[in-house]
Design a protein around this motif. Structure first.
Motif, PDB file in Angstrom:
ATOM      1  N   ARG A 119       0.879  -1.150  -0.095  1.00 14.77           N
ATOM      2  CA  ARG A 119       0.036   0.053  -0.182  1.00 14.77           C
ATOM      3  C   ARG A 119       0.871   1.257  -0.059  1.00 14.77           C
ATOM      4  N   LEU A 120       0.659   2.021  -1.065  1.00 20.06           N
ATOM      5  CA  LEU A 120       1.521   3.337  -1.137  1.00 20.06           C
ATOM      6  C   LEU A 120       0.591   4.540  -0.572  1.00 20.06           C
ATOM      7  N   HIS A 121       1.513   5.368   0.278  1.00 12.74           N
ATOM      8  CA  HIS A 121       0.731   6.519   1.063  1.00 12.74           C
ATOM      9  C   HIS A 121       1.913   7.690   0.815  1.00 12.74           C
ATOM     10  N   PHE A 122       1.254   8.372  -0.086  1.00  7.72           N
ATOM     11  CA  PHE A 122       2.047   9.678  -0.312  1.00  7.72           C
ATOM     12  C   PHE A 122       2.026  10.967   0.611  1.00  7.72           C
ATOM     13  N   VAL A 123       3.163  11.517   1.036  1.00  8.69           N
ATOM     14  CA  VAL A 123       3.119  12.561   2.086  1.00  8.69           C
ATOM     15  C   VAL A 123       4.307  13.748   1.065  1.00  8.69           C
ATOM     16  N   ASP A 124       3.501  14.942   1.962  1.00  5.58           N
ATOM     17  CA  ASP A 124       4.564  16.087   1.282  1.00  5.58           C
ATOM     18  C   ASP A 124       5.947  16.151   1.736  1.00  5.58           C
ATOM     19  N   ARG A 125       6.710  16.826   1.123  1.00  8.20           N
ATOM     20  CA  ARG A 125       8.172  16.689   1.579  1.00  8.20           C
ATOM     21  C   ARG A 125       8.496  17.178   2.877  1.00  8.20           C
ATOM     22  N   SER A 126       7.844  18.145   3.355  1.00  6.34           N
ATOM     23  CA  SER A 126       7.881  18.641   4.685  1.00  6.34           C
ATOM     24  C   SER A 126       7.906  17.603   5.803  1.00  6.34           C
ATOM     25  N   THR A 127       6.572  16.851   5.541  1.00  6.47           N
ATOM     26  CA  THR A 127       6.244  15.764   6.558  1.00  6.47           C
ATOM     27  C   THR A 127       7.153  14.606   6.363  1.00  6.47           C
ATOM     28  N   TYR A 128       7.511  14.333   5.231  1.00  2.00           N
ATOM     29  CA  TYR A 128       8.661  13.218   4.953  1.00  2.00           C
ATOM     30  C   TYR A 128       9.965  13.653   5.737  1.00  2.00           C
ATOM     31  N   ARG A 129      10.570  14.685   5.656  1.00  2.00           N
ATOM     32  CA  ARG A 129      11.762  14.954   6.475  1.00  2.00           C
ATOM     33  C   ARG A 129      11.566  14.895   7.927  1.00  2.00           C
ATOM     34  N   ARG A 130      10.456  14.924   8.291  1.00  2.00           N
ATOM     35  CA  ARG A 130      10.209  14.848   9.905  1.00  2.00           C
ATOM     36  C   ARG A 130       9.690  13.566  10.312  1.00  2.00           C
ATOM     37  N   LYS A 131       9.834  12.681   9.338  1.00  2.00           N
ATOM     38  CA  LYS A 131       8.996  11.455   9.535  1.00  2.00           C
ATOM     39  C   LYS A 131       9.658  10.458  10.885  1.00  2.00           C
ATOM     40  N   SER A 132      10.917  10.634  11.255  1.00  4.17           N
ATOM     41  CA  SER A 132      11.517  10.170  12.448  1.00  4.17           C
ATOM     42  C   SER A 132      10.971  10.571  13.634  1.00  4.17           C
ATOM     43  N   GLU A 133      10.410  11.879  13.585  1.00  4.60           N
ATOM     44  CA  GLU A 133      10.034  12.521  14.850  1.00  4.60           C
ATOM     45  C   GLU A 133       8.993  11.712  15.438  1.00  4.60           C
ATOM     46  N   PRO A 134       9.042  11.277  16.651  1.00  4.39           N
ATOM     47  CA  PRO A 134       7.801  10.459  17.359  1.00  4.39           C
ATOM     48  C   PRO A 134       6.518  10.946  16.937  1.00  4.39           C
ATOM     49  N   ASP A 135       6.088  12.239  17.048  1.00  5.34           N
ATOM     50  CA  ASP A 135       4.681  12.874  16.744  1.00  5.34           C
ATOM     51  C   ASP A 135       4.224  12.530  15.536  1.00  5.34           C
ATOM     52  N   THR A 136       5.313  12.965  14.427  1.00  5.31           N
ATOM     53  CA  THR A 136       4.998  12.725  12.982  1.00  5.31           C
ATOM     54  C   THR A 136       4.711  11.213  12.804  1.00  5.31           C
ATOM     55  N   LEU A 137       5.784  10.384  13.084  1.00  2.00           N
ATOM     56  CA  LEU A 137       5.724   8.987  12.955  1.00  2.00           C
ATOM     57  C   LEU A 137       4.424   8.322  13.662  1.00  2.00           C
TER      58      LEU A 137
END
Length: 302
Positions: A119-137
């Protein structure tokens, strides 16, 4: 799947150790350098090279849970994770960088992921950069309905993956004075350096611009082994403009290498590695008599 028995991974059927071949190339030989190719691209037809080494230790502990991982639109890592999920019967979710891609037809790489059940889930580049932050993940896992999933970082580089790549250095053993590998996230180099015997060294050729890898590799070794391991260095002059970018000189080199040796040369990683090794050889970077092993981490996808 129990997630604890190595037989759970039998469906992946790896070819280990991967072959090590010496090739005759006058451009290296005139400088007294022996060129060896460590054919990790032959480990598995779908989990090619370092992808198998990185993913297998993580998937062995999945216990049937979904696997969520990350990558760009042409990520080889996403393709390998999707293929592994299909082979092992694990649900997979790929979080893809670039919300704008959601409204476009899937490129061949992402289409292959989808065909393998990811399953593919597309996110904007700003969110992607923060993907390892606990709240974002946590928000991303809720969005894909995969709370409790096994989370595999971009490129597959985590402590388990680094420990899995240590076997690469152990397989090379005393065969190579210098073992060279193209680097994306640095996990393969971190493990390779740890597995080489004392007195041997590892050379990394980053394929991205930025000069950030040294710190990442040190952190990966700290997490995997509790501290630094092995002798290693980076040469960041050969990225040819950045990730997945090429130049006419790189394309011409890769085509010539293919013609000389009958080896399909993957452009994102392997071409840049081989190009760099020839340039360094011609600069006199390796003493005469050096056995130089290039780790072939991938091959061109159809």
């Amino acid at each position: 799947m129990t997630g604890t028995d190595p037989r759970d991974l039998a469906a992946l059927r790896p070819r280990l150790p991967s072959p090590l071949h010496e090739v005759s190339d006058g451009r290296f030989e005139r400088h007294g350098v022996r060129l060896l190719l460590k054919r990790d691209d032959l480990i598995h037809p779908e989990l090619v090279g370092n992808k198998w080494r990185k993913l297998a230790p993580v998937l062995a502990t999945a216990g049937g849970r979904a696997v969520v991982t990350f990558g760009g639109a042409y990520s080889n890592h996403l393709r390998a994770a999707a293929a592994a999920g299909r082979l092992l019967g694990l649900p997979t979710v790929g979080v893809v960088r670039g919300q704008e891609l959601a409204d476009r037809p899937l490129n061949p790489s992402l289409a292959r992921c989808a065909a393998d059940g990811m399953r593919l889930h597309f996110v904007d580049r700003s969110t992607y950069r923060r993907k390892s932050e606990p709240d974002t993940l946590a928000a991303l896992l809720r969005a894909v309905d995969a709370e409790g999933a096994v989370v595999v970082p971009e490129g597959g580089s985590n402590a388990e993956a680094v420990r899995g790549c240590r076997a690469l250095g152990e397989e090379l053993g005393e065969h190579a004075d210098v073992a060279a590998v193209a680097c994306g996230t640095g996990g393969t180099l971190a493990g390779l350096a740890a597995g080489l015997p004392r007195g041997r060294r590892t050379l990394g050729i980053p394929v991205l611009r930025g000069g950030f890898l040294e710190g990442d590799i040190r952190r990966l070794q700290e997490r995997a082994f509790g501290g630094p391991r092995g002798a290693w260095s980076l040469d960041d002059r050969f990225h040819h403009g950045g990730y997945a970018r090429t130049t006419p000189a790189l394309d011409a080199f890769a085509e010539d290498f293919e013609h000389r040796h009958g080896l399909p040369v993957e452009r994102v990683y392997v071409a840049k590695l081989l190009y760099a090794l020839l340039a360094l050889t011609e600069e006199g970077a390796f003493p005469r008599g050096t056995a130089l092993a290039a780790v072939v981490t991938g091959r061109p996808f159809p």
